[in-house]
Design an enzyme around this catalytic site. Structure first.
Site, PDB file in Angstrom:
ATOM      1  N   ASP B   8      25.148  19.900 -26.078  1.00 19.72           N
ATOM      2  CA  ASP B   8      24.493  18.747 -25.230  1.00 19.72           C
ATOM      3  C   ASP B   8      26.082  18.015 -24.995  1.00 19.72           C
ATOM      4  O   ASP B   8      27.025  18.066 -25.606  1.00 19.72           O
ATOM      5  CB  ASP B   8      23.956  17.674 -26.039  1.00 19.72           C
ATOM      6  CG  ASP B   8      23.577  16.423 -25.350  1.00 19.72           C
ATOM      7  OD1 ASP B   8      23.336  16.565 -24.201  1.00 19.72           O
ATOM      8  OD2 ASP B   8      23.515  15.297 -26.003  1.00 19.72           O
ATOM      9  N   ASP B  10      26.518  14.349 -23.243  1.00 14.18           N
ATOM     10  CA  ASP B  10      26.574  12.809 -23.543  1.00 14.18           C
ATOM     11  C   ASP B  10      26.245  12.676 -25.189  1.00 14.18           C
ATOM     12  O   ASP B  10      25.322  12.838 -25.543  1.00 14.18           O
ATOM     13  CB  ASP B  10      25.615  11.906 -22.677  1.00 14.18           C
ATOM     14  CG  ASP B  10      26.006  12.278 -21.209  1.00 14.18           C
ATOM     15  OD1 ASP B  10      27.087  12.545 -21.104  1.00 14.18           O
ATOM     16  OD2 ASP B  10      24.937  12.127 -20.567  1.00 14.18           O
TER      17      ASP B  10
END
Lengths: 176, 176
Positions: B8, B10
């Site tokens: 991922d 963020d």
């Protein structure tokens, strides 16, 4: 459980062939037909250096792609029975990212942002079906691959083929 | 066969918490600390209507995110043994699409565009591991989920947790 479909954009939802012909005439002054494109090799069709790449990198190219005939109504109908994901290999053309998003919002406003995937290669996409015009995406797909007709794939016959969106609608009825 | 990891952006590669604090002070004149964010509820932290949403929609927010400590060297090392895919839920913020691409190109130039996926929900992502800070992405993941520490997930303990990139490096050594 509802089954899922990954649907490609370029050459499947969007008529890239028609757009290339339009831009090639506009930028290089030569008029090709769809017939010319059938099974043709890129460097014979576009002898000018990087012509195709230049066209694909032109701002607006992806934003103004014509929608493939019957794509809108067929996809909207498929969503009744399937989880539909739009999966487009957009990373090669970073300018296309926002253009593709805006194009989808204009022509397919009923598709949620949650169901849009802009990626590089599609090897980590895990759906039950994949509708795509490229063998490279379909060959390693773990679900049921469906090849959408395009000028560049007419000699490839190792996947189930559909020639247009009406044929997609008929085929997918078998899986409901 | 090489195993694959979906990572991922963020809150995992990029320090969104630090950026929110910076932008909140800039736009609303109030200075928060990372400690304030721990387990806090959004509307208590940001009483102004839509403050967080306004911040996230500010042009440049995603382009200028600070890189999480040790993320660059750890990911580069992981690529020796694993196929690394960057999988970011970017579709909710269409402006972020190009910003995220450019951010990756600046800080992680060794990651190919082929391995970048900007999506909505992550339910169709099929890799062996997923490193993410959100339960909603990890809960339905079919491979091995790994939760990256964030202020919003400190009370969730149903996934293997890593607190920083050094812990990722140590953990993934077990799977080589």
């Amino acid at each position: 459980m509802r089954k899922s479909i990954a649907i490609d954009m370029d050459g499947v939802m969007a008529d890239v062939e028609a757009q290339i012909i339009t831009y090639y005439e506009k930028q290089y002054g030569k008029k090709l037909t769809k017939k010319d494109l059938e099974g043709a090799v890129e460097r014979q069709l576009f002898p000018e250096e990087n012509a195709l790449l230049n066209i694909l990198h032109t701002p607006g190219f992806f934003r103004t792609l014509p929608v493939m005939e019957n794509a809108i109504e067929t996809i909207q109908n498929l969503m009744t029975d399937f989880d539909v994901y739009i999966v487009s290999a957009a990373m090669e053309f970073p300018l296309s990212l926002k253009e593709k998003y805006d194009w989808l919002e204009e022509h397919f406003p009923f598709i949620s942002w949650k169901n849009i995937v802009l990626c590089g290669d599609k090897s980590i996409i895990n759906t039950d079906f994949m509708i795509d015009d490229h063998s490279k995406n379909l060959d390693y797909f773990k679900g049921t691959p469906i090849m959408f007709h395009a000028f560049h794939n007419i000699h490839e016959n190792h996947h189930k083929r559909v020639n247009n969106w009406n044929e997609v609608a008929t085929l997918m009825q078998e899986y409901v």
